[in-house]
Design an enzyme around this catalytic site. Structure first.
Site, PDB file in Angstrom:
ATOM      1  CG  ASP A 244     -31.782  19.132  47.298  1.00 41.23           C
ATOM      2  OD1 ASP A 244     -32.539  18.490  46.561  1.00 41.23           O
ATOM      3  OD2 ASP A 244     -31.981  20.325  47.616  1.00 41.23           O
ATOM      4  CD  GLU A 310     -31.256  18.104  42.265  1.00 42.14           C
ATOM      5  OE1 GLU A 310     -32.326  18.118  41.655  1.00 42.14           O
ATOM      6  OE2 GLU A 310     -31.096  18.663  43.377  1.00 42.14           O
TER       7      GLU A 310
HETATM    8  C1  NOJ Z   1     -34.137  19.260  44.297  1.00 46.04           C
HETATM    9  C2  NOJ Z   1     -35.028  18.189  44.818  1.00 46.04           C
HETATM   10  O1  NOJ Z   1     -34.893  17.037  44.040  1.00 46.04           O
HETATM   11  C3  NOJ Z   1     -36.426  18.770  44.820  1.00 46.04           C
HETATM   12  O2  NOJ Z   1     -37.395  17.801  45.078  1.00 46.04           O
HETATM   13  C4  NOJ Z   1     -36.465  19.882  45.830  1.00 46.04           C
HETATM   14  O3  NOJ Z   1     -37.727  20.496  45.782  1.00 46.04           O
HETATM   15  C5  NOJ Z   1     -35.395  20.931  45.553  1.00 46.04           C
HETATM   16  N1  NOJ Z   1     -34.127  20.354  45.223  1.00 46.04           N
HETATM   17  C6  NOJ Z   1     -35.191  21.861  46.717  1.00 46.04           C
HETATM   18  O4  NOJ Z   1     -34.531  21.196  47.762  1.00 46.04           O
END
Ligand code: NOJ
Ligand code: MG
Length: 581
Positions: A244, A310
């Protein structure tokens, strides 16, 4: 005189507006590097790791399958649907977090990295989930939120108590006057990321929402604790991680202010928005180093494990996460193409860039939907024909395709208004003027329950139960059961394509070569080549029928729409594509 002044001021105003419009409404495109790849010189199959050729299905646990009638999906429910994912044809399953969490951001606010949240099940169930996946010869990927914890994580609870407790330095605390944040840094969302804590009388930083404080990775104890947790799950047999917001982990240790930018509207990679360039708290070089450190942990495991990050930025930045020697993250999401325009030039340009920036042995990724964005079918105007052809594209490109639950049936995006959202995002943007507020996506709308069958609650939970988010009104028409029995459905298209991909080395491992004579126009045409095997893909992205001459005799393996092969000619219907041998 007065007239001159007025005219002058007007001129300045007009110029300023023009400059702002240009800065905000255009997106600079990166120069494409020369392609250096020597096609067909890939390593022997048996030296290449499985993840280079895998296919990934993302499960959002809250909304996949409820087994106990509380209206919230759970691990037992997921286990009962593993055969479904296997039969569809995916190898790897990525789970959005099911760890303990106050659920303010539905699991992306973790309060215990080791235990599942009781509403999803217990540790024994997590073990059997891993086992059941492996028993089916499939792979399991967990979602790790390394950047921040929940404010309710015991580490933060302790940390915020005083300036000198054992965990006091585990988060990013800074002194400062209560009405002046220590730096101008914006969170990922483009607003002040600092929050004042009245007990400690200090500020803490959060890259996402205020209840998700950023960990201080420069503290060796934090790093040690997180690496231990990573090893715990690897030892349990987890095959990989989705990381993440990995590009927000490190911030500038000098706490330097970010530079001003004329950009208000977010750039596609979110590096600039709301008058700021996030130079000092996003894509910090130490993130690239961390990628390598994690890789060296994963690489001690056999069979191989992988990580997908990500991360957001231009391709040059994204490649830093992968490492010059492919010694960083194994994969990163390439979100640039997910902005989806149904246009051959759009795809040609994006794929060309991806091929040029990530030649073998880099492995690209192709993702169009996830739990944060408008579902791809909506960007296609809910057109099932276009969706079938998009699947053909996604599953025949070189790289790892990521699907999000429901994408295989063209589950639509909901219409739940922002002011009744359970998702915390819309409320966080409450300060925006009304017209801009409407632009904030209520993520509830891509997280509605999976549509398994017609009837009450679409088979997601027990008939009388109240699901945590409403089942979408069209579920009686768009659902798994009806599409499984319809030979022309999107589900059947996806299943067939996955089967073809799994059975053909060129699609799994081969290089991608553009067909000459298709550099422009409505038809995308490329070959996938592995050793002496070649498959050809031709896709018509237009409303017109196209008659395409073929250079040699070919057999039709699959068509996503109308296609006739006759006398050396391929007649390709509107928005249709084929795989030829
Ligand atoms: C990215 C995640 O995909 C999302 O769903 C989340 O709210 C944020 N990061 C914070 O962790
Ligand atoms: Mg951080």
């Amino acid at each position: 005189m007065l007239r001159k002044i007025v005219l002058g001021v007007l001129l300045i105003l007009i110029t300023a507006i023009a400059v702002l419009a240009v800065v905000n409404l255009t997106n600079a495109s990166e120069p494409i590097p020369e392609l250096e790849i020597a096609h067909g010189e890939e390593a022997e199959l048996n030296t290449r790791p499985w993840w280079e050729a895998t296919t990934v299905y993302q499960v959002y646990p809250r909304s996949f399958q409820d087994s106990d009638g509380d209206g919230v999906g759970d691990i037992a429910g997921i286990i009962s649907r593993l055969d479904y994912i296997r039969d569809l044809g995916f190898e790897t399953i990525w789970f959005s977090p099911f760890f303990r969490s106050p659920q303010k951001d539905f699991g992306y606010d973790v309060s215990d990295y080791y235990l599942p949240d009781p509403q999803y099940g217990d540790s024994l169930l997590v073990d059997s989930l891993i086992q059941e996946i492996h028993r089916r010869d499939m792979k399991v990927v967990f979602d790790l939120v390394l950047n921040h914890t929940s404010e309710e994580h015991p580490w933060f609870v302790e940390s915020r108590l005083s300036k000198d407790n054992p965990k006091s330095d585990w988060y990013l605390w800074q002194d400062g006057n209560p009405d002046e944040p220590p730096t101008n840094w914006h969170s990922a969302l483009g607003m002040n990321g600092w929050h004042y804590d009245t007990t400690r009388q200090q500020w803490y930083f959060s890259s996402f929402l205020s209840f998700q404080p950023d960990l201080n990775w420069r503290n060796p104890e934090v790093k040690k604790a997180m690496f231990k947790m990573v090893q715990h799950w690897l030892d349990k047999g987890v095959d990989g991680f989705r990381l993440d917001i990995f590009n927000y982990i490190y911030e500038d240790p000098e706490f330097t202010d970010n530079p001003f930018s004329l950009r208000v509207i977010p750039t596609q990679d979110y590096t600039k928005m709301f008058w700021q360039e996030k130079k000092y708290n996003m894509n910090h070089p130490d993130d690239f180093v961390l990628a390598k450190e994690l890789r060296s942990i994963l690489d001690t495991y056999d069979p191989p494990r992988f990580m997908v990050g990500e991360v957001f930025g231009d391709h040059k930045t994204l490649k830093n996460f992968l490492g010059q020697e492919q010694d960083g993250l194994n994969l990163v999401f390439l979100f640039d193409i997910s902005a989806l325009e149904w246009d051959a030039d759009f795809f040609r340009d994006k794929i060309r860039r991806i091929e040029a920036f990530y030649p073998y042995p880099y492995t690209p990724t192709y993702v169009f939907s996830n739990h944060d964005r408008v579902r791809s079918i909506t960007l296609l105007g809910d057109d099932m024909q276009k969706a079938r052809t998009l699947s053909l594209l996604q599953l025949t490109l070189r790289g790892v395709p990521f699907y999000y639950q429901g994408e295989e049936i063209g589950m639509p995006t909901g219409n739940i208004p922002g002011d009744i959202a359970l998702d915390p995002l819309p409320a966080a943007f409450d300060w925006l003027p009304d017209f801009a507020k409407d632009e904030v996506f209520n993520r509830d709308n891509c997280r509605t329950p999976m549509q398994w069958e017609a009837g009450p609650n679409a088979g997601f939970t027990t008939a009388g139960a109240e699901s945590w988010l409403p089942v979408l009104p069209g579920a009686d028409e768009i659902n798994v059961a009806s599409q499984r029995s319809d030979p022309n459905s999107l589900w059947q298209t996806n299943q067939k394509l996955l089967q073809i991909r799994n059975e053909n080395a060129p699609l799994k491992w081969g290089s991608l070569r553009w067909l000459p004579n298709y550099d422009q126009g409505d038809v995308l045409a490329y070959e996938r080549v592995y050793r002496d095997q070649t498959l050809t893909v031709m896709i018509n992205i237009s409303e017109e029928v196209k008659n395409l001459p073929l250079s040699d005799k070919k057999a039709l393996i699959f068509a996503s729409g109308e296609a006739v092969l006759e006398g050396g000619m391929l007649r390709l219907g509107p928005d249709s594509g084929v795989i030829l041998r």
